[in-house]
Scaffold this motif. Sequence first.
Motif, PDB file in Angstrom:
ATOM      1  N   UNK A 118      -2.613  -5.143  -6.692  1.00 54.37           N
ATOM      2  CA  UNK A 118      -3.008  -5.882  -5.350  1.00 54.37           C
ATOM      3  C   UNK A 118      -1.807  -6.021  -4.549  1.00 54.37           C
ATOM      4  N   UNK A 119      -1.594  -6.243  -3.711  1.00 50.02           N
ATOM      5  CA  UNK A 119      -0.538  -6.514  -2.632  1.00 50.02           C
ATOM      6  C   UNK A 119      -0.810  -7.949  -1.986  1.00 50.02           C
ATOM      7  N   UNK A 120      -1.933  -8.535  -2.374  1.00 51.56           N
ATOM      8  CA  UNK A 120      -2.200  -9.998  -2.213  1.00 51.56           C
ATOM      9  C   UNK A 120      -2.023 -10.820  -3.324  1.00 51.56           C
ATOM     10  N   UNK A 121      -0.602 -11.152  -3.655  1.00 55.49           N
ATOM     11  CA  UNK A 121      -0.195 -11.963  -4.902  1.00 55.49           C
ATOM     12  C   UNK A 121      -0.543 -13.298  -4.964  1.00 55.49           C
ATOM     13  N   UNK A 122      -0.639 -14.108  -3.790  1.00 56.38           N
ATOM     14  CA  UNK A 122      -0.899 -15.530  -3.947  1.00 56.38           C
ATOM     15  C   UNK A 122      -1.988 -15.952  -4.595  1.00 56.38           C
ATOM     16  N   UNK A 123      -3.095 -15.459  -4.768  1.00 56.07           N
ATOM     17  CA  UNK A 123      -4.368 -15.866  -5.318  1.00 56.07           C
ATOM     18  C   UNK A 123      -4.242 -15.407  -6.823  1.00 56.07           C
ATOM     19  N   UNK A 146       5.890  -2.330  -7.905  1.00 57.98           N
ATOM     20  CA  UNK A 146       6.109  -1.030  -7.498  1.00 57.98           C
ATOM     21  C   UNK A 146       6.761  -0.966  -6.095  1.00 57.98           C
ATOM     22  N   UNK A 147       7.360   0.190  -6.043  1.00 62.01           N
ATOM     23  CA  UNK A 147       7.940   0.424  -4.584  1.00 62.01           C
ATOM     24  C   UNK A 147       8.393   2.162  -4.655  1.00 62.01           C
ATOM     25  N   UNK A 148       7.559   2.519  -3.525  1.00 59.07           N
ATOM     26  CA  UNK A 148       7.908   4.293  -3.346  1.00 59.07           C
ATOM     27  C   UNK A 148       7.779   4.834  -4.570  1.00 59.07           C
ATOM     28  N   UNK A 149       6.667   4.608  -5.520  1.00 57.49           N
ATOM     29  CA  UNK A 149       6.480   5.439  -6.695  1.00 57.49           C
ATOM     30  C   UNK A 149       7.245   5.128  -7.778  1.00 57.49           C
ATOM     31  N   UNK A 185       0.833  -1.156   0.035  1.00 55.20           N
ATOM     32  CA  UNK A 185       0.097   0.100  -0.080  1.00 55.20           C
ATOM     33  C   UNK A 185       0.874   1.018  -0.004  1.00 55.20           C
ATOM     34  N   UNK A 186       0.406   2.130  -0.684  1.00 53.87           N
ATOM     35  CA  UNK A 186       1.210   3.398  -0.929  1.00 53.87           C
ATOM     36  C   UNK A 186       2.345   3.541  -1.761  1.00 53.87           C
ATOM     37  N   UNK A 187       2.393   2.406  -2.761  1.00 55.57           N
ATOM     38  CA  UNK A 187       3.646   2.261  -3.593  1.00 55.57           C
ATOM     39  C   UNK A 187       3.337   2.954  -4.815  1.00 55.57           C
ATOM     40  N   UNK A 188       2.020   3.480  -5.097  1.00 54.07           N
ATOM     41  CA  UNK A 188       1.785   4.305  -6.437  1.00 54.07           C
ATOM     42  C   UNK A 188       0.973   3.662  -7.249  1.00 54.07           C
ATOM     43  N   UNK A 189       0.543   2.368  -6.973  1.00 48.87           N
ATOM     44  CA  UNK A 189      -0.532   1.566  -7.847  1.00 48.87           C
ATOM     45  C   UNK A 189      -2.122   2.135  -7.934  1.00 48.87           C
ATOM     46  N   UNK A 190      -2.435   2.651  -7.095  1.00 48.55           N
ATOM     47  CA  UNK A 190      -3.834   3.211  -7.469  1.00 48.55           C
ATOM     48  C   UNK A 190      -3.692   4.628  -8.225  1.00 48.55           C
TER      49      UNK A 190
END
Length: 233
Positions: free
Chosen positions: A182-187, A198-201, A36-41
């Motif tokens: 998503x940050x829930x990758x397994x599914x 993504x990481x820190x934008x 969350x907060x990595x710039x995806x949305x």
Amino acid sequence: MIGFQEVTKQFGSTRALDQATMVFPKGKITGFLGPNGSGKSTSLKMIAGLNRPDSGSVLIDGHRPSVETKKDIAYLPEIDHLYPWMTIGEAADFTKSFYEDWDHNKYMELMDFLQLEPSMPIKKISKGMRAKAKLLLTFSRDAKIVLLDEPLSGIDILTREQIIQTIIRDYRAGEQSIIISTHEIQEIEGLIDEVIFMDRGRAVLQGEAEILRSERNKSLVELMKEVYHHGNF
């Protein structure tokens, strides 16, 4: 193809995107991964034409996001955007009034598949049902580009399975581009063709999922832990 070239976006003192450069290939399912907060949305909103970059460029098949590109995009936001005073059927009527690519037959099939009813009041259905209703409205269109922002977040396991089945069921390989943030990758690991971490934008790692798994001899879950816990990318 959707391309970001050195895109930066600032909200007050927060830099949501920091010279992000990445490519979402056409006709594939891309896993857009990160905490969350990595710039995806923010990135998905730019593709949807809801945000503009402060610098850099976002291009969809060579064109900047506009009223014309919006017609080809179905966007499912993370927030619950359904009006609680409507029924599911009224929400569908409201949505289809904006889009010429609404497919009534697909809508009826998905309604049955997701075990929903047009008469269900949105304010009275469960969180899982609301998630399925959002998915219903998104996939009842024949959109060329589908943006799914955290579609599995906070949803029970049975509803998650139905959501994944819906994505697979309606995907037109080679014709339709689906981006799953998503940050829930397994599914979703088993259904994505491409991956962008993504990481820190910034996009810190991207490529074909199968090639990355083979080169690193790791699952995407393991690779995600490596990227974010150790910065080894």
